[in-house]
Scaffold this motif. Structure first.
Motif, PDB file in Angstrom:
ATOM      1  N   UNK A  38       0.606  64.328 -29.350  1.00  0.00           N
ATOM      2  CA  UNK A  38       2.003  64.244 -29.775  1.00  0.00           C
ATOM      3  C   UNK A  38       2.914  64.616 -28.627  1.00  0.00           C
ATOM      4  N   UNK A  39       2.563  65.703 -27.978  1.00  0.00           N
ATOM      5  CA  UNK A  39       3.406  66.229 -26.902  1.00  0.00           C
ATOM      6  C   UNK A  39       3.433  65.256 -25.742  1.00  0.00           C
ATOM      7  N   UNK A  40       2.244  64.738 -25.437  1.00  0.00           N
ATOM      8  CA  UNK A  40       2.159  63.769 -24.350  1.00  0.00           C
ATOM      9  C   UNK A  40       3.069  62.579 -24.620  1.00  0.00           C
ATOM     10  N   UNK A  41       2.983  62.037 -25.832  1.00  0.00           N
ATOM     11  CA  UNK A  41       3.721  60.819 -26.153  1.00  0.00           C
ATOM     12  C   UNK A  41       5.191  61.090 -26.425  1.00  0.00           C
ATOM     13  N   UNK A  42       5.487  62.256 -26.948  1.00  0.00           N
ATOM     14  CA  UNK A  42       6.855  62.510 -27.367  1.00  0.00           C
ATOM     15  C   UNK A  42       7.723  63.190 -26.336  1.00  0.00           C
ATOM     16  N   UNK A  43       7.111  63.894 -25.405  1.00  0.00           N
ATOM     17  CA  UNK A  43       7.918  64.752 -24.561  1.00  0.00           C
ATOM     18  C   UNK A  43       7.567  64.724 -23.081  1.00  0.00           C
ATOM     19  N   UNK A  44       6.750  63.769 -22.669  1.00  0.00           N
ATOM     20  CA  UNK A  44       6.367  63.759 -21.262  1.00  0.00           C
ATOM     21  C   UNK A  44       6.744  62.435 -20.604  1.00  0.00           C
ATOM     22  N   UNK A  45       7.008  62.500 -19.313  1.00  0.00           N
ATOM     23  CA  UNK A  45       7.403  61.322 -18.545  1.00  0.00           C
ATOM     24  C   UNK A  45       6.177  60.473 -18.218  1.00  0.00           C
ATOM     25  N   UNK A  46       6.451  59.280 -17.728  1.00  0.00           N
ATOM     26  CA  UNK A  46       5.367  58.359 -17.377  1.00  0.00           C
ATOM     27  C   UNK A  46       4.416  58.996 -16.367  1.00  0.00           C
ATOM     28  N   UNK A  63      -5.088  69.763  -7.381  1.00  0.00           N
ATOM     29  CA  UNK A  63      -4.114  70.789  -7.751  1.00  0.00           C
ATOM     30  C   UNK A  63      -2.734  70.176  -7.982  1.00  0.00           C
ATOM     31  N   UNK A  64      -2.349  69.309  -7.060  1.00  0.00           N
ATOM     32  CA  UNK A  64      -1.044  68.664  -7.198  1.00  0.00           C
ATOM     33  C   UNK A  64      -1.010  67.772  -8.432  1.00  0.00           C
ATOM     34  N   UNK A  65      -2.155  67.149  -8.702  1.00  0.00           N
ATOM     35  CA  UNK A  65      -2.229  66.272  -9.869  1.00  0.00           C
ATOM     36  C   UNK A  65      -2.082  67.092 -11.157  1.00  0.00           C
ATOM     37  N   UNK A  66      -2.722  68.256 -11.165  1.00  0.00           N
ATOM     38  CA  UNK A  66      -2.602  69.126 -12.337  1.00  0.00           C
ATOM     39  C   UNK A  66      -1.174  69.612 -12.511  1.00  0.00           C
ATOM     40  N   UNK A  67      -0.539  69.876 -11.367  1.00  0.00           N
ATOM     41  CA  UNK A  67       0.849  70.315 -11.436  1.00  0.00           C
ATOM     42  C   UNK A  67       1.714  69.211 -12.034  1.00  0.00           C
ATOM     43  N   UNK A  68       1.418  67.984 -11.627  1.00  0.00           N
ATOM     44  CA  UNK A  68       2.183  66.858 -12.151  1.00  0.00           C
ATOM     45  C   UNK A  68       1.931  66.656 -13.641  1.00  0.00           C
ATOM     46  N   UNK A 125       1.283  68.996 -15.521  1.00  0.00           N
ATOM     47  CA  UNK A 125       2.040  70.093 -16.126  1.00  0.00           C
ATOM     48  C   UNK A 125       1.255  70.786 -17.227  1.00  0.00           C
ATOM     49  N   UNK A 126       0.127  71.309 -16.841  1.00  0.00           N
ATOM     50  CA  UNK A 126      -0.782  72.075 -17.718  1.00  0.00           C
ATOM     51  C   UNK A 126      -0.875  71.585 -19.156  1.00  0.00           C
ATOM     52  N   UNK A 127      -1.258  72.475 -20.024  1.00  0.00           N
ATOM     53  CA  UNK A 127      -1.462  72.331 -21.484  1.00  0.00           C
ATOM     54  C   UNK A 127      -1.355  70.922 -22.096  1.00  0.00           C
ATOM     55  N   UNK A 182       8.106  74.733 -39.845  1.00  0.00           N
ATOM     56  CA  UNK A 182       7.798  73.848 -38.723  1.00  0.00           C
ATOM     57  C   UNK A 182       6.749  74.510 -37.840  1.00  0.00           C
ATOM     58  N   UNK A 183       5.843  73.689 -37.298  1.00  0.00           N
ATOM     59  CA  UNK A 183       4.891  74.198 -36.303  1.00  0.00           C
ATOM     60  C   UNK A 183       5.200  73.500 -34.986  1.00  0.00           C
ATOM     61  N   UNK A 184       5.368  74.290 -33.925  1.00  0.00           N
ATOM     62  CA  UNK A 184       5.872  73.755 -32.661  1.00  0.00           C
ATOM     63  C   UNK A 184       5.091  74.262 -31.470  1.00  0.00           C
ATOM     64  N   UNK A 185       5.328  73.584 -30.359  1.00  0.00           N
ATOM     65  CA  UNK A 185       4.880  74.086 -29.062  1.00  0.00           C
ATOM     66  C   UNK A 185       6.005  73.887 -28.062  1.00  0.00           C
ATOM     67  N   UNK A 186       6.089  74.830 -27.145  1.00  0.00           N
ATOM     68  CA  UNK A 186       7.107  74.769 -26.100  1.00  0.00           C
ATOM     69  C   UNK A 186       6.441  74.448 -24.772  1.00  0.00           C
ATOM     70  N   UNK A 187       7.033  73.532 -24.007  1.00  0.00           N
ATOM     71  CA  UNK A 187       6.562  73.301 -22.649  1.00  0.00           C
ATOM     72  C   UNK A 187       7.257  74.291 -21.728  1.00  0.00           C
ATOM     73  N   UNK A 188       6.655  74.544 -20.570  1.00  0.00           N
ATOM     74  CA  UNK A 188       7.198  75.528 -19.626  1.00  0.00           C
ATOM     75  C   UNK A 188       8.687  75.313 -19.331  1.00  0.00           C
TER      76      UNK A 188
END
Lengths: 233, 233
Positions: free
Chosen positions: A145-153, A222-227, A229-231, B66-72
DNA sequence: CGATTAGTTGATACGTTTCAAAAAGTGTGG
DNA sequence: CCACACTTTTTGAAACGTATCAACTAATCG
């Protein structure tokens, strides 16, 4: 379903193991005495159709499988890529809500839902394993959900590559991408062009290197993981 | 967790019913003899935190959670709105991967995971009920992939409104929106401004009518369904 | 090897976000 | 009960990211 005809040498697989990812410690714990049917599918072949009775659960032996749904206007969404060792077909209780296709030539083992249910009712460990598996799939779905709803390409693609590596696609720092750019796009909620552009940018920035368009070398994890953006994912 | 302090009149709820949506026929089948703890939370209060042991499952008696998660970087994603009668807290096996907050003043019943497991192991019907519930949640999660990955803002909002109605939020053709525009946005992968704009457009086109910003009247359900474009959510 | 499909790159268009300000709603204390 | 302060929602203008369309290039398959 032309499942049966797609089984050239249907070896009567004796006592197939039935690992539930997330439960077994090692890679292939023989968690039960369930018999499965080994089946082959050529690249692009349909493994099951949307709406068909979901009376089987499948395990990928080799190759990659995608489960998808089509919207009326042609938009497509891929719900899951099932890699070697992973299960698919757990769409729903009654009928498949997605269809499954072979991304590459694949070998799968089909387990009857009835057998699984019987096994789960018979053995305590099986029930626990089954439950853990369902919960793990649910957790993975929620992460998406987070990937699709709140992350950039860029974040999505980076997370996707790392996810494939973690799931064992490719040795060392070389990622294998068995699926097309369109498949990746439909999995990440993007277009193939955008996926291609992000990969090109990653190359230009020396995070990855292309070795043919189905093999990438990770140069700076490491840079890829940073991009990514963890979790994520 | 300040859970206990948030329980003014902790009535020792006797033999709480434990319905698993998707399994019970009616609305409140007493599927087991599990005791739960009734708890109250004020609007905005945290019910559990991310990372805490997921040792309880909750059922909403009244209000919305609501159940949520926060990004950094502050981006937020809402995984679920739990309405009256629905369950939440099934994030994972071990630790909560999302935090839960009260959207309105809520009353919930907390069930111990241990009790549930014991019950599931004891009774066959419970196990089946539990499994059905997990699969239903998984199916819902998969549907949301499509919503988030392949649908426009207008489609998402329309589908969201219809979903709330179907789940019983609001009587007749009046939808109650207990949550803020920001909540809706973070559930649909949009911004609050976009949600507001879509709702305004729906009003202008006479599909809905605003009756205060937390109550909408559906004027043309058919057109709304068309906008949501079937098989969604 | 040629035909066909898949991938890349560029120019432009569109939808959504962002930033900003006004309007409406909500809660509080006098 | 009203007035005030605060929050939420709405609306507008501009910026941004991704999609779309189109052309070109690389890869794949017979």
């Amino acid at each position: 379903m032309q499942l049966v005809s797609a089984v050239p040498h249907a070896t009567p697989t004796p006592a197939i193991s039935f690992p539930m990812p997330g439960f077994e410690g090692g890679a292939g714990l023989a968690a039960g005495p369930i018999q499965g049917r080994r089946m082959h599918f050529a690249r692009g072949a349909e493994i099951y159709a949307e709406g068909k009775a979901a009376d089987q659960l499948y395990k990928v032996v080799s190759g990659t499988v995608r489960t998808c749904r089509l919207l009326p206007d042609g938009r497509r969404m891929i719900a899951q890529f099932a890699l070697a060792g992973e299960l698919f077909g757990l769409d729903s209780v009654g009928h498949h809500r997605f269809f499954a296709e072979a991304v590459t030539d694949v070998v799968v083992i089909a387990f009857s839902r009835r057998d699984i249910n019987a096994w789960v009712e018979r053995e305590r460990a099986a029930a626990q394993s089954w439950q853990s598996y369902a919960l793990e799939r649910l957790a993975a779905a929620q992460d998406r959900f987070i990937l699709l709803g709140r992350r950039t390409a860029a974040e999505r693609v980076a997370a996707f590559l790392l996810d494939l590596v973690d799931r064992g696609l490719g040795a060392h720092d070389v990622v294998e991408l068995p699926m097309s750019r369109y498949d990746i796009a439909d999995y990440l909620g993007l277009t193939a062009e955008t996926v291609s552009r992000v990969l090109s940018t990653l190359c230009k920035n020396r995070l990855i290197a292309k070795q043919g368009c189905h093999h990438l070398r990770i140069l700076d994890r490491e840079a890829l993981e940073e991009q990514a953006d963890e979790d994520a994912l």
